[in-house]
Design a protein around this motif. Sequence first.
Motif: not given
Length: 363
Positions: A160-164, A169-176, A229-242
Amino acid sequence: MAVPRGGGLTMRWSLCLLAASVWGWDASSSSAGERIVGGYCTSGSNGNNCNLTGLVAAADAVNAFSVTSYHLNASGLVSTCNANYTACGWDGDVESFSSDVQGASDGALTAIPLVFNNAGHMVSYFRTMAAEGNQQQVVDYLVAAAAEYGFEALSIDLEPSCWGGNASACEFPTSDDVAALHAFIDLLADGLHGAGRRLSVAAGSYPVAQCDNGFPQYELCADEYVPKCRDGTYNISTCNCCGFTSWFEPTGLCATKADRIVNMDTYMSPFDTAFFQDAMAWYYAAGCSAEQVAVGLLASETSDDGQVDEMFDAIAATGAVEIDIWSNFWSGTLTQEWGPSLEAFLASGTGSPGAAGGPYMPN
């Protein structure tokens, strides 16, 4: 493939206590089986990094090879790689290449083709597969290919990498999404097992490896992180971590029917024994057996003779029966620097650790 981004933070004592309570592996239960050393090929069949002559010449040290052969596409289906898909980087018939190498080696080499996607749209493509009900079609396609070309195993590497520069700009995995991944792994494993073949899954979820700020950043993933991640509260580093630590959450992953979990958290340069032990213990604590976790190594991990010995001693202590090297082992001097240790690993039998009745657990 995911490469560790974290620093030196460890939780060795916590992992040890957790493993002692939930991990029930017993050396006496170790099943017999051939050891595997696999290497990933990233260049075309006409290149110098991954060619038939080099592969066959090094078969005593590396008895398996993996070429990116299939990719998850926007239709939620799997396509065979070709030169038009840049992530594959292959200039010929990739399936025939793998089959031809197996044949030319007279059984000394096993092909483990890679099913790949690590771009920012991987999660979206995976959701399309689930929404369209394409899982069985994908399984049938891959099982048929394995049968046609004589592949003994397949490996899936969906990251689930986000390179932008912007997480929105990316989708990140939910529990579903994670539950759907585990169901897909089981479905594919059932299909391959029914045809007498195996499945491995590349994974990276150890927070010190996958999070720039280690466990403190990982703790931000405890709440529902995707909206942030969608609303920009978390930056790209944290979203990739999660994204990585959620998608490859080890407890559920270890409980799937995958034959191997290839540990990408042990990719590092230079090699560090304490980090390696912690990255392996992360999966043992989640319920993976010693033989279930394959050791992932970077080709740049080390070339120092003393450190090479240290690295292979650490691997031996885990009881692992598989090593996977990223990438192009055959193109440099590693055949001389690591070759004797890899040959000894392959010759040393099955994966029962020789000392304490189980793999190393940190103190």
